[in-house]
Enzyme design. Sequence first.
Site, mmCIF file in Angstrom:
data_model
loop_
_atom_site.group_PDB
_atom_site.id
_atom_site.type_symbol
_atom_site.label_atom_id
_atom_site.label_comp_id
_atom_site.label_asym_id
_atom_site.label_seq_id
_atom_site.Cartn_x
_atom_site.Cartn_y
_atom_site.Cartn_z
ATOM 1 N N THR A 151 0.889 -1.227 0.075
ATOM 2 C CA THR A 151 0.128 0.053 -0.072
ATOM 3 C C THR A 151 0.880 1.306 0.228
ATOM 4 O O THR A 151 1.989 0.965 0.292
ATOM 5 C CB THR A 151 -0.918 0.031 1.321
ATOM 6 O OG1 THR A 151 -1.544 -1.387 1.348
ATOM 7 C CG2 THR A 151 -1.923 1.165 1.460
ATOM 8 N N THR A 192 -3.775 1.385 -2.448
ATOM 9 C CA THR A 192 -3.165 0.007 -2.522
ATOM 10 C C THR A 192 -3.604 -1.033 -3.678
ATOM 11 O O THR A 192 -4.551 -1.076 -4.437
ATOM 12 C CB THR A 192 -3.576 -0.697 -1.103
ATOM 13 O OG1 THR A 192 -2.963 -1.844 -0.914
ATOM 14 C CG2 THR A 192 -5.093 -0.966 -0.945
ATOM 15 N N ASP A 237 -8.143 -9.640 1.574
ATOM 16 C CA ASP A 237 -8.477 -8.804 2.834
ATOM 17 C C ASP A 237 -9.799 -9.174 3.181
ATOM 18 O O ASP A 237 -10.335 -8.777 4.376
ATOM 19 C CB ASP A 237 -8.785 -7.466 2.344
ATOM 20 C CG ASP A 237 -7.277 -6.645 2.775
ATOM 21 O OD1 ASP A 237 -6.117 -7.442 3.217
ATOM 22 O OD2 ASP A 237 -6.971 -5.522 2.485
ATOM 23 N N SER A 277 -10.760 -2.841 5.368
ATOM 24 C CA SER A 277 -9.402 -2.268 5.146
ATOM 25 C C SER A 277 -8.886 -1.870 6.363
ATOM 26 O O SER A 277 -9.503 -1.569 7.060
ATOM 27 C CB SER A 277 -9.432 -1.255 4.007
ATOM 28 O OG SER A 277 -8.110 -0.641 3.836
ATOM 29 N N GLY A 318 1.132 -1.047 5.182
ATOM 30 C CA GLY A 318 1.629 -2.079 6.164
ATOM 31 C C GLY A 318 0.393 -2.962 6.677
ATOM 32 O O GLY A 318 0.572 -3.451 7.609
HETATM 33 N N1 GLY Z 1 -4.527 -3.847 1.521
HETATM 34 C C1 GLY Z 1 -4.407 -3.163 2.846
HETATM 35 C C2 GLY Z 1 -5.594 -2.686 3.346
HETATM 36 O O1 GLY Z 1 -6.574 -2.369 2.812
HETATM 37 O O2 GLY Z 1 -5.761 -2.692 4.549
#
Ligand code: GLY
Length: 519
Positions: A330, A348, A372, A401, A422
Site C-alpha cells: 500500500t 493499494t 482482505d 481495510s 503495512g
Molecule cells: N490492503 C491493505 C488494506 O487495505 O488494509
Amino acid sequence: MVVCVCPIAADVGVGVLKSGGNAVDAAIAVAFAEAVTWPEAGNIGGGGFMLVANGTEATFFDYREAAPALATKTMFADGKIDFRSHQSAGVPGTVRGMELAHKRFGTKPWKDLLAPAVKLAAGFPVDTPLAKRINDVLKDPKTTNAEFRRIFGREWEAGDTLKQPELAKTLAGIAEHGADWFYTGPPAEQLEAEMKAEGGLIRKSDLAKYAAKERKPLLGTYRGYEIVAAPPPSSGGTAILESLNILEQFNVSKHPRHSPETVHLLAEVQRRAFRDRAEFLGDPDFTTIPEHLTSKEYAKKLAMTIDMGRATKSESLAGTIPITEMGGNTTHFSIVDKNGLCVSNTYTLEMNFGSRIVVRGAGFILNNEMTDFNPIPGTTTRAGKIGTDANLVAPGKRMLSSMTPTIVRKGGKPYLVTGSPGGRTIINTVLCVLVNTLDYDMTPTAAVDAPRQHHQWFPDRISIEKSSTSADLVVKLKAMGHTVTESRQGDAHTIRIDPMTGLFQGAADKRLNGKASGY
Ligand code: GLY
C-alpha cells in the site's frame, strides 16, 4: 507541500500546487503518477481512500475495490485460490475515486492532471529503491505472470529507463475520455478477456456497476485535538478513535515513550481495539457497525480492564468469537495547499505489486485485494486469521481495510496529516505517530522515525521495531507476560502545520527514500 514515497511523484504534486491547483488536484496527479513510478502499490488497478479536510469541513472518498458478482462467501475457505491469481483481484476503484474527488473539488482540467503520468509511463529513470524492489519481486518464483515479466523482467540499476507503453495508452485514454472509458471502454474489454482466459471472476458488468462513494468521516477528540478519521470500510478510523479514547484515560506521557510501561499500555489498547475490529467491522453497506465502539463511555469500561503490570491474554477477550488452532503493499501520501486544504490519501494493490499480473494490452497491474476478506467463515485462529461474519465475501461488497488516512485539527485549524502502508500494522503505525506527536510533543520527523509497535489481538504478541534500547525493553515486556517479536512497520509520510508560525513541516519517513516537496 506533498510528502510521499516517490520523489518524482512528490514533484508532480508540487507542480500542480505551484500552477494554482488545490490539494485535491495535486492528489489526483500524484495518484496517477505513482501508478507509473511506484508500481509496487501506486495503481489504477487497485483502490483506496482519500480523506479531505480543511479547518472546519471534511469528507471522505471511498474507492475501495469490491468483490465481483461471481465471488462467493466460501471461495477462499479451502485455501486453493492462490493469493497471486486472477481470482484474488477485486473490481478496481482508483479511477472512479479520482473522478469523484475531481468532480467535488477539482479546479484544474482532468486531462492536465493525468498529463504527467502519461509522460512518465512513456519512460522514466528508476531510482535505487525502485530498482531493488523490482529486482526482488522478479527473484520470487511466485512471480509467474508472463506479461508482468515482459514489462518488468530484467536486472534493474538506478538510472535505467522503465517504459510502460500500454499503460501510457490506457492513461492517455482516461485523460482524453474520462473514467467511463476505463470502466466501459477498451480497458474493460481487455480486463474481461484477461479474466476469462485465466479463470478470473471480474466481468464488464462488474466494472460498469462499480461506484466510488463519498462518506462522512468519523470525528473524535483526543486531549483537545479533533481527529478526522476514516470510516468503514476502513477499520482504521474506528480502531484509532477507540484506541485514543482508551489512552485518554491514562497519563500516557508520565513514562518515556519507549519505556516498558508505555509500550505495555499501547499494546493493551491495541489488543482491545483489534479484538473489536475482528468482531464488528466490515463494509457498512452490508454490515451494521455498532456506534459504541468510538464512544468515550465504552473506552472508560475498556480502560478499567487494563492491568498496568501484566499482559492480558488475548484469548480472554474473545467473548463470543470462537478461537481455533490452525496454522502488503500500500502507499500513502499527505498534501496541504496554501489555503489549508488537506488530503490524506492511502491506496493499494494489497500485497507488493498486487497480484503481480499485468492486464494484457492495458498495461496495469491488478490488485489482489480479495485476500482482505475473512477467508474461512467461522474460523478465527490464534495465528491471526479472522472468520467473523462482518467481513465475509459477498458479491459487490467491499473488503475490510486497515488503511487509516488521518487528519488532526486543533482550534479549528488543520494540524497534522498522516497515514501509512503495512496491512493491519497501518492502524498502529498511525496510532504511534499520533501518540508521539500529541502526547510526547515530538517533531514530525522524530514522531515518524521513532521505533513503532504493533499488537493485533492474535497472534497474541507485541511486535516492536528494533532500536538501540529494544533488547532491554524485550526483557522487561517478557517479565510482564508479553510475547515479543521484532519487525519493521510501514512508512508514514506526514505533514504538521506549526500552529505558531503556520509553516508546513514535512516528514518523509526514513524507512524509505520518500520526499517532502514544497515551495
Ligand atoms: N490492503 C491493505 C488494506 O487495505 O488494509
